[in-house]
Design a protein around this motif. Structure first.
Motif, PDB file in Angstrom:
ATOM      1  N   UNK A  60      84.471  25.054 -85.558  1.00  0.00           N
ATOM      2  CA  UNK A  60      83.275  24.330 -84.725  1.00  0.00           C
ATOM      3  C   UNK A  60      83.363  23.008 -84.266  1.00  0.00           C
ATOM      4  N   UNK A  61      83.099  23.043 -82.902  1.00  0.00           N
ATOM      5  CA  UNK A  61      83.098  21.547 -82.436  1.00  0.00           C
ATOM      6  C   UNK A  61      81.881  21.233 -81.602  1.00  0.00           C
ATOM      7  N   UNK A  62      81.309  19.942 -81.964  1.00  0.00           N
ATOM      8  CA  UNK A  62      80.329  19.555 -81.230  1.00  0.00           C
ATOM      9  C   UNK A  62      80.818  18.415 -79.943  1.00  0.00           C
ATOM     10  N   UNK A  63      80.243  18.990 -78.884  1.00  0.00           N
ATOM     11  CA  UNK A  63      80.820  17.852 -77.782  1.00  0.00           C
ATOM     12  C   UNK A  63      79.644  16.497 -77.494  1.00  0.00           C
ATOM     13  N   UNK A  64      79.817  15.816 -76.509  1.00  0.00           N
ATOM     14  CA  UNK A  64      78.977  14.645 -76.381  1.00  0.00           C
ATOM     15  C   UNK A  64      77.919  15.076 -75.908  1.00  0.00           C
ATOM     16  N   UNK A  65      77.587  16.228 -75.303  1.00  0.00           N
ATOM     17  CA  UNK A  65      76.347  16.454 -74.808  1.00  0.00           C
ATOM     18  C   UNK A  65      75.366  17.425 -75.925  1.00  0.00           C
ATOM     19  N   UNK A  66      75.869  17.510 -76.723  1.00  0.00           N
ATOM     20  CA  UNK A  66      75.221  18.416 -77.862  1.00  0.00           C
ATOM     21  C   UNK A  66      75.497  20.021 -78.031  1.00  0.00           C
ATOM     22  N   UNK A  67      76.292  20.226 -77.210  1.00  0.00           N
ATOM     23  CA  UNK A  67      76.886  21.698 -77.087  1.00  0.00           C
ATOM     24  C   UNK A  67      77.826  22.067 -78.337  1.00  0.00           C
ATOM     25  N   UNK A  68      77.411  23.226 -78.720  1.00  0.00           N
ATOM     26  CA  UNK A  68      78.404  23.779 -79.892  1.00  0.00           C
ATOM     27  C   UNK A  68      79.410  24.632 -79.314  1.00  0.00           C
ATOM     28  N   UNK A  69      80.720  24.706 -79.863  1.00  0.00           N
ATOM     29  CA  UNK A  69      81.803  25.433 -79.449  1.00  0.00           C
ATOM     30  C   UNK A  69      82.372  25.972 -80.690  1.00  0.00           C
ATOM     31  N   UNK A  70      82.241  27.451 -80.807  1.00  0.00           N
ATOM     32  CA  UNK A  70      82.713  27.898 -82.095  1.00  0.00           C
ATOM     33  C   UNK A  70      83.910  28.660 -81.709  1.00  0.00           C
ATOM     34  N   UNK A  71      84.888  28.664 -82.487  1.00  0.00           N
ATOM     35  CA  UNK A  71      86.292  29.350 -82.379  1.00  0.00           C
ATOM     36  C   UNK A  71      86.340  30.428 -83.300  1.00  0.00           C
ATOM     37  N   UNK A  72      86.668  31.646 -82.867  1.00  0.00           N
ATOM     38  CA  UNK A  72      86.740  32.676 -83.580  1.00  0.00           C
ATOM     39  C   UNK A  72      88.056  33.343 -83.598  1.00  0.00           C
ATOM     40  N   UNK A  73      88.487  34.027 -84.765  1.00  0.00           N
ATOM     41  CA  UNK A  73      89.787  35.094 -84.558  1.00  0.00           C
ATOM     42  C   UNK A  73      89.159  36.439 -84.670  1.00  0.00           C
ATOM     43  N   UNK A  74      89.460  37.225 -83.717  1.00  0.00           N
ATOM     44  CA  UNK A  74      89.227  38.523 -83.745  1.00  0.00           C
ATOM     45  C   UNK A  74      89.814  39.215 -85.041  1.00  0.00           C
ATOM     46  N   UNK A  75      89.001  40.262 -85.311  1.00  0.00           N
ATOM     47  CA  UNK A  75      89.727  40.934 -86.578  1.00  0.00           C
ATOM     48  C   UNK A  75      89.503  42.225 -86.229  1.00  0.00           C
ATOM     49  N   UNK A  76      90.221  42.994 -86.916  1.00  0.00           N
ATOM     50  CA  UNK A  76      90.500  44.691 -86.961  1.00  0.00           C
ATOM     51  C   UNK A  76      90.019  45.024 -88.564  1.00  0.00           C
ATOM     52  N   UNK A  77      89.267  45.570 -88.757  1.00  0.00           N
ATOM     53  CA  UNK A  77      89.019  46.052 -90.307  1.00  0.00           C
ATOM     54  C   UNK A  77      89.215  44.590 -91.275  1.00  0.00           C
ATOM     55  N   UNK A  78      88.751  43.539 -90.822  1.00  0.00           N
ATOM     56  CA  UNK A  78      88.668  42.213 -91.497  1.00  0.00           C
ATOM     57  C   UNK A  78      90.159  41.660 -91.666  1.00  0.00           C
ATOM     58  N   UNK A  79      91.022  42.139 -90.849  1.00  0.00           N
ATOM     59  CA  UNK A  79      92.414  41.537 -90.702  1.00  0.00           C
ATOM     60  C   UNK A  79      92.595  40.932 -89.544  1.00  0.00           C
ATOM     61  N   UNK A  80      93.033  39.614 -89.423  1.00  0.00           N
ATOM     62  CA  UNK A  80      93.068  38.908 -88.266  1.00  0.00           C
ATOM     63  C   UNK A  80      94.204  39.417 -87.185  1.00  0.00           C
ATOM     64  N   UNK A  81      93.855  39.423 -86.018  1.00  0.00           N
ATOM     65  CA  UNK A  81      94.560  39.978 -84.911  1.00  0.00           C
ATOM     66  C   UNK A  81      95.206  38.730 -84.123  1.00  0.00           C
ATOM     67  N   UNK A  82      96.613  38.506 -84.550  1.00  0.00           N
ATOM     68  CA  UNK A  82      97.282  37.630 -84.065  1.00  0.00           C
ATOM     69  C   UNK A  82      97.152  37.254 -82.277  1.00  0.00           C
ATOM     70  N   UNK A  83      96.917  35.896 -82.107  1.00  0.00           N
ATOM     71  CA  UNK A  83      96.705  35.652 -80.594  1.00  0.00           C
ATOM     72  C   UNK A  83      95.255  36.079 -80.002  1.00  0.00           C
ATOM     73  N   UNK A  84      94.429  36.774 -80.799  1.00  0.00           N
ATOM     74  CA  UNK A  84      93.057  37.154 -80.118  1.00  0.00           C
ATOM     75  C   UNK A  84      92.059  36.152 -80.696  1.00  0.00           C
ATOM     76  N   UNK A  85      91.787  35.070 -79.786  1.00  0.00           N
ATOM     77  CA  UNK A  85      90.761  34.028 -80.043  1.00  0.00           C
ATOM     78  C   UNK A  85      89.600  34.325 -79.134  1.00  0.00           C
TER      79      UNK A  85
END
Length: 140
Positions: free
Chosen positions: A85-110
């Protein structure tokens, strides 16, 4: 000088990335996804790599996963796991997620979810819509 170089380099990389995309804006975007202001599809992908919502169509942050799953018609086993999670200078929040399949991370799917004041206004990243999973036993 270095800062200018990196800004120009970033701009060139973005142009190169977008140049291989199909972009829909305004009413054309809204025809594809209700409330969308801009949608970009990367060549060869069936899910957008960028989606910006029109003002007034933002999504409550607590509801974005259900919304995107419904709109993108994702498999019910598809989910998302927060990685940053990152907060920028304007106060916006940017959440980075990894996509999962059945709770297993999918490589490269962000997926990056952009929000302000608890409302999601855009998404970008590369998601996987379908998976071909081989289940095999290995003997050693």
């Amino acid at each position: 000088m270095k800062k200018t170089f990196f800004i120009l380099l970033s701009l060139l990389l973005c142009i190169a990335y977008i140049s291989h995309a199909q972009i829909y804006i305004s009413s054309e975007a809204s025809k594809k996804i209700t409330g969308a202001d801009c949608i970009a599809f990367k060549e060869g992908h069936d899910l957008p790599v960028y989606l910006k919502l029109r003002q007034g169509y933002e999504i409550n942050f607590s509801e974005w996963q259900q919304w995107i799953s419904k709109v993108m018609k994702l498999n019910p086993k598809i989910g998302f796991s927060i990685s940053n999670i990152q907060k920028d200078q304007t106060g916006d929040l940017h959440y980075r997620y990894v996509q999962t399949y059945d709770n297993v991370p999918i490589h490269g799917a962000v997926l990056i979810v952009h929000s302000k004041n608890g409302k999601v206004y855009s998404f970008n990243g590369e998601l996987v819509s379908t998976l071909s999973i081989a289940n095999s036993n290995v003997l050693s």
